[in-house]
Design a protein around this motif. Structure first.
Motif, short mmCIF file in Angstrom:
data_model
loop_
_atom_site.label_atom_id
_atom_site.label_comp_id
_atom_site.label_asym_id
_atom_site.label_seq_id
_atom_site.Cartn_x
_atom_site.Cartn_y
_atom_site.Cartn_z
N SER A 49 0.85 -1.19 0.00
CA SER A 49 0.00 0.00 0.00
C SER A 49 0.88 1.23 0.00
O SER A 49 1.92 1.27 0.65
CB SER A 49 -0.90 -0.01 1.24
OG SER A 49 -1.56 1.23 1.37
N THR A 50 0.46 2.26 -0.74
CA THR A 50 1.25 3.49 -0.82
C THR A 50 0.94 4.43 0.34
O THR A 50 1.44 5.55 0.36
CB THR A 50 0.99 4.20 -2.16
OG1 THR A 50 -0.42 4.45 -2.28
CG2 THR A 50 1.46 3.36 -3.32
N TYR A 51 0.11 4.02 1.27
CA TYR A 51 -0.21 4.86 2.42
C TYR A 51 0.02 4.07 3.71
O TYR A 51 0.11 2.85 3.70
CB TYR A 51 -1.65 5.36 2.35
CG TYR A 51 -2.69 4.26 2.30
CD1 TYR A 51 -3.19 3.69 3.46
CD2 TYR A 51 -3.13 3.79 1.07
CE1 TYR A 51 -4.13 2.67 3.41
CE2 TYR A 51 -4.07 2.76 1.01
CZ TYR A 51 -4.57 2.22 2.18
OH TYR A 51 -5.48 1.21 2.12
N GLY A 52 0.11 4.79 4.82
CA GLY A 52 0.27 4.12 6.10
C GLY A 52 1.72 3.96 6.50
O GLY A 52 2.64 4.53 5.92
N ALA A 53 1.93 3.16 7.53
CA ALA A 53 3.26 2.92 8.08
C ALA A 53 4.05 1.95 7.19
O ALA A 53 3.46 1.22 6.39
CB ALA A 53 3.14 2.35 9.49
N PRO A 54 5.38 1.92 7.32
CA PRO A 54 6.18 1.00 6.49
C PRO A 54 5.96 -0.46 6.83
O PRO A 54 6.29 -1.34 6.04
CB PRO A 54 7.62 1.43 6.77
CG PRO A 54 7.56 2.14 8.08
CD PRO A 54 6.23 2.80 8.13
N VAL A 55 5.45 -0.73 8.03
CA VAL A 55 5.14 -2.11 8.41
C VAL A 55 3.78 -2.14 9.10
O VAL A 55 3.32 -1.14 9.65
CB VAL A 55 6.20 -2.72 9.36
CG1 VAL A 55 7.53 -2.88 8.66
CG2 VAL A 55 6.34 -1.90 10.64
N MET A 56 3.16 -3.30 9.05
CA MET A 56 1.95 -3.57 9.82
C MET A 56 2.25 -4.75 10.73
O MET A 56 3.02 -5.63 10.38
CB MET A 56 0.78 -3.89 8.89
CG MET A 56 0.40 -2.76 7.94
SD MET A 56 -0.15 -1.28 8.81
CE MET A 56 -1.68 -1.87 9.54
N VAL A 57 1.63 -4.76 11.90
CA VAL A 57 1.84 -5.84 12.87
C VAL A 57 0.50 -6.48 13.21
O VAL A 57 -0.44 -5.79 13.62
CB VAL A 57 2.54 -5.33 14.15
CG1 VAL A 57 2.70 -6.48 15.15
CG2 VAL A 57 3.90 -4.73 13.82
N TYR A 58 0.44 -7.78 13.01
CA TYR A 58 -0.74 -8.57 13.38
C TYR A 58 -0.32 -9.57 14.46
O TYR A 58 0.81 -10.06 14.46
CB TYR A 58 -1.30 -9.33 12.17
CG TYR A 58 -1.84 -8.44 11.08
CD1 TYR A 58 -3.19 -8.11 11.05
CD2 TYR A 58 -1.01 -7.95 10.08
CE1 TYR A 58 -3.70 -7.30 10.04
CE2 TYR A 58 -1.52 -7.14 9.07
CZ TYR A 58 -2.86 -6.82 9.05
OH TYR A 58 -3.36 -6.02 8.06
N SER A 59 -1.25 -9.88 15.35
CA SER A 59 -0.95 -10.81 16.44
C SER A 59 -2.02 -11.90 16.51
O SER A 59 -3.18 -11.68 16.17
CB SER A 59 -0.89 -10.08 17.79
OG SER A 59 0.15 -9.12 17.80
N GLY A 60 -1.57 -13.08 16.94
CA GLY A 60 -2.48 -14.19 17.14
C GLY A 60 -2.02 -15.03 18.32
O GLY A 60 -0.84 -15.02 18.69
N THR A 61 -2.95 -15.75 18.93
CA THR A 61 -2.66 -16.56 20.11
C THR A 61 -2.99 -18.01 19.82
O THR A 61 -4.00 -18.32 19.18
CB THR A 61 -3.48 -16.07 21.32
OG1 THR A 61 -3.20 -14.69 21.55
CG2 THR A 61 -3.11 -16.87 22.57
N GLY A 62 -2.12 -18.90 20.31
CA GLY A 62 -2.37 -20.32 20.11
C GLY A 62 -1.57 -21.17 21.06
O GLY A 62 -0.65 -20.68 21.73
#
Length: 403
Positions: free
Chosen positions: A67-80
């Motif tokens: 994407s040309t907008y937003g932060a340079p990275v995205m962070v997603y989290s999951g639990t297992g």
């Protein structure tokens, strides 16, 4: 001849559907994971955080898969209950398939490190996609999730920034050294089972760490620093090493690359700065009357980078006195680390590994009680130093000021 041509033509036609990659994936279908954070979660579970590169921000003009907008990275989290279960659960939130072939950094939360992290690396060892050359760090005093969420100045990808800090810290300051996933696995299955892993610590306003505004100012409100070394024994965090203790271990383990040390001169403490340009440590093992003895011999070379006293190095014995003072400083650091290791009954010096490699028969006699054997062993240190040059001046201008 005609039949042979017919057969060849049939084979060529039959082979046409087989061309191409059956499991190919387009970049725009992938979420490229650069860093992974693993924390302890309630119910004996793991919380896994995925730092994903936003390619449109990292490389403007190349928007496929990003994407040309937003932060340079995205962070997603999951639990297992396992790392892989957390990955699959996270797929409910990520619009693309998680792709781990480019992962560069794995951060372990301190609470997980304290409770034990022996089981979490099987996923990396078993997977065909992940690399064992990813760097491993411990999130000192915090969670791994917060570390991988922190945006960093100068480098758009935080994973690259942390790796750069770690490499420069180990090469220029030598109170840390880099550890990779395969190093962790190899040490955990070894008989001595002691490992040193460098720490990363979030300093400043933690609430600003994940905001883009944090890197849009000359003085970031929050920043990640390389901080100390975690002593891991039997897969659990035992203690942290800092300062002279950390560098003393570096000397003892023959990991010294370069550093800056300060020594006393003319009655003024820490008035001379010496850059270590080379450090070499050799260990000699002796067996006498059932007693195990180790002798460390450290050779160090360096050059003077700064004086804060009017010391005249052209005078006879001037350099010799500095070399002697420098050798004493190195020996003090190494002996402090040795004393700490023996009092903790924790072979953070790597002597068990060396004994197992060079004297396997002697190791087999002692390995079952190695912690006590190591603690009771006689260990001595000698240091030889040599100052190669003094920069552009032999005599500081401070000598003229003092007159």
């Amino acid at each position: 001849m005609r039949n042979r041509l017919v057969y060849m033509l049939i084979l060529m036609v039959a082979a046409l559907p087989m061309t191409g990659c059956w499991n190919s994936r387009e970049p725009k279908q992938l979420a490229i994971v650069m860093a992974l954070g693993i924390d302890k979660a309630p119910g004996n579970k793991y919380k896994v955080s995925f730092q994903i590169a936003n390619s449109g921000q990292v490389a403007p003009g190349i928007v496929a898969g990003g994407s040309t907008y937003g932060a340079p990275v995205m962070v997603y989290s999951g639990t297992g209950s396992s790392i892989y279960e957390a990955i699959r659960k996270t797929s409910r939130s990520v619009p693309r398939q998680l792709f781990f072939a480019h992962i560069r950094l794995v951060v372990i939360g301190e609470s997980l490190a304290k409770s034990g992290m022996q089981e979490i690396f099987d996923f990396f060892d078993r997977s065909r996609e992940t690399r064992l050359t990813a760097m491993v760090l411990i999130a000192r005093g915090g969670d791994a999730e917060q570390a991988v969420r922190t945006l960093t100045p100068l480098e758009k990808l935080p994973a690259n920034a942390v790796m750069g800090k770690m490499m420069h810290s180990s090469r220029l300051w030598s109170e840390n050294f880099t550890v990779y996933i395969d190093d962790v696995i190899n040490m955990m299955v070894s008989e001595e089972n002691v490992l040193l892993i460098s720490g990363v610590k979030l300093a400043g306003d933690k609430g600003m760490s994940a905001k883009k505004e944090n890197v849009e100012q000359t003085n970031p409100a929050a920043i990640l620093n390389i901080s100390g070394m975690a002593v891991m024994q039997e897969g659990k965090l035992k203690k942290w090493l800092d300062g002279r203790l950390a560098r003393g271990v570096i000397w003892a383990r023959n990991k010294m690359e370069s550093s800056v040390m300060t020594i006393d001169a003319m009655g003024k403490p820490k008035s001379v700065s010496i850059e270590v340009s080379r450090g070499k440590t050799k260990v000699k093992t002796q067996f006498a009357n059932g007693q195990l003895r180790f002798h460390f011999h450290i050779d160090a070379e360096g050059f003077i980078t700064e004086l804060q006293v009017p010391f005249d190095m052209t005078k006879p014995g001037g350099i010799d006195s500095m070399e002697k003072e420098w050798a004493e400083t190195i020996r003090d650091e190494a002996e402090a680390a040795i004393k700490q290791a023996q009092s903790e009954k924790c072979d953070m010096l790597g002597l068990g590994q060396m004994l197992r490699r060079e004297h396997p028969k002697q190791w087999n006699k002692r390995k079952d009680d190695w912690n006590n054997v190591f603690a009771d062993s006689e260990i001595t240190v000698t240091v030889h130093t040599e100052i190669r040059h003094q920069g552009l001046r032999n005599k500081s201008y401070l000598s003229n000021i003092s007159k």
